[in-house]
Design an enzyme around this catalytic site. Structure first.
Site, PDB file in Angstrom:
ATOM      1  N   CYS A   2     146.957  92.231  82.551  1.00 37.14           N
ATOM      2  CA  CYS A   2     145.668  92.853  82.253  1.00 37.14           C
ATOM      3  C   CYS A   2     145.432  93.979  83.247  1.00 37.14           C
ATOM      4  O   CYS A   2     146.243  94.220  84.140  1.00 37.14           O
ATOM      5  CB  CYS A   2     144.538  91.830  82.337  1.00 37.14           C
ATOM      6  N   ARG A  46     141.941  93.602  78.614  1.00 43.36           N
ATOM      7  CA  ARG A  46     142.498  92.264  78.427  1.00 43.36           C
ATOM      8  C   ARG A  46     143.728  92.227  77.532  1.00 43.36           C
ATOM      9  O   ARG A  46     143.731  92.785  76.437  1.00 43.36           O
ATOM     10  CB  ARG A  46     141.431  91.325  77.838  1.00 43.36           C
ATOM     11  N   LEU A  47     144.739  91.536  78.021  1.00 48.54           N
ATOM     12  CA  LEU A  47     145.862  91.096  77.208  1.00 48.54           C
ATOM     13  C   LEU A  47     145.697  89.593  77.026  1.00 48.54           C
ATOM     14  O   LEU A  47     145.757  88.831  77.992  1.00 48.54           O
ATOM     15  CB  LEU A  47     147.202  91.397  77.881  1.00 48.54           C
ATOM     16  N   ILE A  49     146.343  85.899  76.552  1.00 56.59           N
ATOM     17  CA  ILE A  49     147.437  84.941  76.711  1.00 56.59           C
ATOM     18  C   ILE A  49     146.928  83.518  76.535  1.00 56.59           C
ATOM     19  O   ILE A  49     147.441  82.754  75.727  1.00 56.59           O
ATOM     20  CB  ILE A  49     148.114  85.102  78.089  1.00 56.59           C
ATOM     21  N   GLY A  73     145.939  88.369  85.826  1.00 57.60           N
ATOM     22  CA  GLY A  73     146.930  87.393  86.244  1.00 57.60           C
ATOM     23  C   GLY A  73     146.755  86.067  85.552  1.00 57.60           C
ATOM     24  O   GLY A  73     146.203  85.970  84.454  1.00 57.60           O
ATOM     25  N   GLU A  74     147.214  85.016  86.213  1.00 52.79           N
ATOM     26  CA  GLU A  74     147.151  83.676  85.634  1.00 52.79           C
ATOM     27  C   GLU A  74     147.022  82.648  86.752  1.00 52.79           C
ATOM     28  O   GLU A  74     147.692  82.743  87.785  1.00 52.79           O
ATOM     29  CB  GLU A  74     148.414  83.405  84.804  1.00 52.79           C
ATOM     30  N   ASP A  97     142.093  80.096  81.776  1.00 54.75           N
ATOM     31  CA  ASP A  97     142.358  79.683  83.151  1.00 54.75           C
ATOM     32  C   ASP A  97     141.577  80.538  84.148  1.00 54.75           C
ATOM     33  O   ASP A  97     141.245  80.086  85.246  1.00 54.75           O
ATOM     34  CB  ASP A  97     143.859  79.785  83.453  1.00 54.75           C
TER      35      ASP A  97
END
Length: 326
Positions: A2, A46-47, A49, A73-74, A97
């Site tokens: 992102c 935003r991407l 996931i 990130g994640e 998340d």
């Protein structure tokens, strides 16, 4: 992947952050979101996931609208936070998340950052304290840049987004340039621009609105422990356990998962553990320069993918592609 961007200070031009996010649309083509107040503007490209619904769009904002979070990130161990926070009465609007960062900050302050397991570039605006926090993961996997222009602080996931702010001096850092020519790298938190810095790996950079001061501290630094293992086999088994657990953490996704695959040890190991965890439902991709011999990884990569029972797509990369896409 992102993109995040923002500006904190006084007399903020409302168009700046929107232009910065538009410049990073390739990082997050699925949605653009903004948090706008008198003291700070935050943006997010935003991407999608995890949790593909609009409820997971960012920035995440507190009920009182005084705290906002934008994250690239994640967070792999988000469930370790979510359960206890729900027990304390926090209500989550999504299954993302990233949303745990908002509620964890409200409950614990910045203390929770050292317990995060993930790859991230995080921005947190605290309207109560009038402070902006920029946070980067331990190894610096996710990029995060910042620059001060007068009494304002700007930040973004990419340098060219910061360059959209016309009042920012883009003079070159000659020391960084010399380092790059000599070592193909720039050291410390510097960039090729003397006014733009990187948030260092494992660092929290804070900007206080009252006196326009910038402070930095580390929530994590490298340290090495020496273990005395009686048998080499123990070390090998521990390595396999760590590798398997690390790969599995990266597979948390609500969309199909793919992997780069060369003929090397690293990507082959990742492809193996991924295919095991996904029961063969892993797509692999290999770049090919169309040159036989030493530079040809595509042939052996296809053999490895077949052995792991994974589909493999060969992507031709021609000299013309560099000219057309640079």
């Amino acid at each position: 992947m992102c993109g995040i961007a923002g500006i904190a200070g006084e007399s903020i031009d409302p168009s700046v952050v929107k232009v910065m996010i538009a410049m990073m649309k390739h990082r997050g083509p699925d949605n653009s979101g903004f948090y706008l107040s008198d003291s700070v503007h935050l943006g997010h490209a935003r991407l999608s996931i995890n949790d593909l619904t609009k409820q997971a769009n960012q920035p995440f904002i507190s009920e009182e609208h005084n705290i906002a979070v934008s994250l690239n990130g994640e967070i792999y161990n988000f469930k370790d936070f979510k359960g206890p926070l729900e027990q304390k009465g926090y209500k989550f609007q999504s299954w993302s998340d990233s949303e745990i960062v908002l509620h964890a900050y409200i409950e614990y302050g910045l203390k929770f950052i050292s317990d995060l397991n993930g790859m991230f570039g995080i921005s947190i605006w605290d309207g109560n304290k009038k402070e902006l926090y920029l946070i980067r993961d331990r190894l610096g996997i996710k990029p995060l840049y910042y620059a001060k222009a007068g009494h304002q602080l700007l930040f973004a996931s990419e340098l060219k987004a910061l360059a959209q702010y016309r009042e920012l001096d883009l003079s070159i850092d000659l020391q960084s340039f010399a380092e790059y020519v000599a070592f193909e790298n720039v050291f410390a938190n510097r960039t090729l621009n003397k006014n733009i810095k990187m948030v260092s790996p494992g660092e929290i950079v804070s900007f206080r609105l009252s006196d326009h001061s910038i402070k930095a501290k580390y929530f994590w630094t490298t340290h090495f422990n020496v273990y005395d293992y009686p048998f080499q086999e123990d070390i090998y088994k521990k390595y396999l356990r760590i590798l398997e657990a690390s790969v599995k953490r990266h597979l948390i996704s609500d969309v199909p998962v793919g992997s780069y695959l060369s003929a090397g040890f690293d990507s082959s190991s990742v492809a193996y553990w991924s295919s095991q965890a996904l029961n063969g439902n892993l797509k692999t991709f290999t770049g090919s320069f169309g040159v036989p011999g030493f530079y040809d990884e595509a042939t052996d990569a296809a053999k490895i993918a077949k052995y792991f029972n994974c589909p493999n797509r060969r992507v031709e990369i021609r000299p013309e592609d560099f000219i057309e896409n640079i």
